[in-house]
Design an enzyme around this catalytic site. Structure first.
Site, PDB file in Angstrom:
ATOM      1  N   GLN A  94       0.845  -1.200   0.000  1.00  0.00           N
ATOM      2  CA  GLN A  94       0.000   0.000   0.000  1.00  0.00           C
ATOM      3  C   GLN A  94       0.875   1.242   0.000  1.00  0.00           C
ATOM      4  O   GLN A  94       1.797   1.353   0.819  1.00  0.00           O
ATOM      5  CB  GLN A  94      -0.936   0.013   1.218  1.00  0.00           C
ATOM      6  CG  GLN A  94      -1.879   1.208   1.207  1.00  0.00           C
ATOM      7  CD  GLN A  94      -2.866   1.216   2.382  1.00  0.00           C
ATOM      8  OE1 GLN A  94      -2.821   0.346   3.247  1.00  0.00           O
ATOM      9  NE2 GLN A  94      -3.737   2.209   2.395  1.00  0.00           N
ATOM     10  N   HIS A 100      -8.615   1.596  -0.893  1.00  0.00           N
ATOM     11  CA  HIS A 100      -8.994   1.526  -2.305  1.00  0.00           C
ATOM     12  C   HIS A 100      -9.002   0.085  -2.775  1.00  0.00           C
ATOM     13  O   HIS A 100      -8.183  -0.721  -2.349  1.00  0.00           O
ATOM     14  CB  HIS A 100      -8.082   2.372  -3.195  1.00  0.00           C
ATOM     15  CG  HIS A 100      -6.607   2.180  -2.966  1.00  0.00           C
ATOM     16  ND1 HIS A 100      -5.946   2.713  -1.870  1.00  0.00           N
ATOM     17  CD2 HIS A 100      -5.668   1.514  -3.678  1.00  0.00           C
ATOM     18  CE1 HIS A 100      -4.667   2.389  -1.926  1.00  0.00           C
ATOM     19  NE2 HIS A 100      -4.462   1.644  -3.008  1.00  0.00           N
TER      20      HIS A 100
HETATM   21  P1  AMP Z   1      -1.474   0.975  -3.547  1.00  0.00           P
HETATM   22  O1  AMP Z   1      -0.023   0.774  -3.903  1.00  0.00           O
HETATM   23  O2  AMP Z   1      -2.249  -0.284  -3.338  1.00  0.00           O
HETATM   24  O3  AMP Z   1      -1.620   1.963  -2.407  1.00  0.00           O
HETATM   25  O4  AMP Z   1      -2.151   1.623  -4.816  1.00  0.00           O
HETATM   26  C1  AMP Z   1      -2.037   2.971  -5.142  1.00  0.00           C
HETATM   27  C2  AMP Z   1      -2.306   3.091  -6.602  1.00  0.00           C
HETATM   28  O5  AMP Z   1      -2.602   4.429  -6.881  1.00  0.00           O
HETATM   29  C3  AMP Z   1      -1.156   2.682  -7.509  1.00  0.00           C
HETATM   30  O6  AMP Z   1      -1.569   1.630  -8.370  1.00  0.00           O
HETATM   31  C4  AMP Z   1      -0.828   3.960  -8.268  1.00  0.00           C
HETATM   32  O7  AMP Z   1      -0.457   3.735  -9.598  1.00  0.00           O
HETATM   33  C5  AMP Z   1      -2.141   4.721  -8.165  1.00  0.00           C
HETATM   34  N1  AMP Z   1      -2.039   6.165  -8.259  1.00  0.00           N
HETATM   35  C6  AMP Z   1      -1.183   6.967  -7.596  1.00  0.00           C
HETATM   36  N2  AMP Z   1      -1.418   8.248  -7.906  1.00  0.00           N
HETATM   37  C7  AMP Z   1      -2.451   8.263  -8.779  1.00  0.00           C
HETATM   38  C8  AMP Z   1      -3.168   9.281  -9.454  1.00  0.00           C
HETATM   39  N3  AMP Z   1      -2.868  10.589  -9.313  1.00  0.00           N
HETATM   40  N4  AMP Z   1      -4.172   8.926 -10.290  1.00  0.00           N
HETATM   41  C9  AMP Z   1      -4.494   7.623 -10.436  1.00  0.00           C
HETATM   42  N5  AMP Z   1      -3.865   6.609  -9.817  1.00  0.00           N
HETATM   43  C10 AMP Z   1      -2.852   6.927  -8.996  1.00  0.00           C
END
Ligand code: AMP
Length: 114
Positions: A94, A100
């Site tokens: 995360q 999410h």
């Molecule tokens: P996690 O690593 O499970 O916390 O997932 C976070 C996710 O958010 C990752 O897959 C990132 O690529 C995505 N992410 C980060 N910043 C953005 C953004 N501005 N718009 C869309 N996705 C994002």
């Protein structure tokens, strides 16, 4: 330490995102760094830092997020096979401290996950 909650900025429209769905409880948008042909994030408007922080109060909200995920999977044409992932805390990968669901599809998914 988990990074800043940039998803709050997306909720508040301070940061752009490709939003494909929203209602009074949640929104969904395309992941900026997709790991599959379809990679959508579904987030509650309510601030919940991690899956480990959910409470009894969140039961209906969590059910709602699942219904939205199933609906979006049908709409996005991936309901022949998709995966929902919740990374909980740094040890599971995360990076954004706002609960999410990752909704992934459009390719064959391996098992076990990395
Ligand atoms: P996690 O690593 O499970 O916390 O997932 C976070 C996710 O958010 C990752 O897959 C990132 O690529 C995505 N992410 C980060 N910043 C953005 C953004 N501005 N718009 C869309 N996705 C994002």
């Amino acid at each position: 330490m988990l990074a800043e909650n940039i998803f709050l900025k997306i909720i508040n429209r301070q940061l752009p995102a490709k939003i494909i769905y929203e209602d009074d409880l949640c929104l969904a948008f395309h992941d900026i760094n997709p790991q599959a042909p379809v990679h959508v994030l579904i987030i509650p408007r309510k601030e919940i830092r991690t899956h480990s922080d959910i409470t009894e109060e969140d039961k209906l909200l969590l059910g709602h997020l699942h219904l939205v995920a199933a609906k979006l999977a049908r709409q996005l044409g991936i309901d022949n096979g998709y995966r929902i992932i919740i990374n909980c805390k740094e040890g599971a990968g995360q990076t954004v401290p706002h609960l999410h669901f990752h909704l992934l599809g459009g390719r064959i998914m391996g098992w076990p996950p990395g």
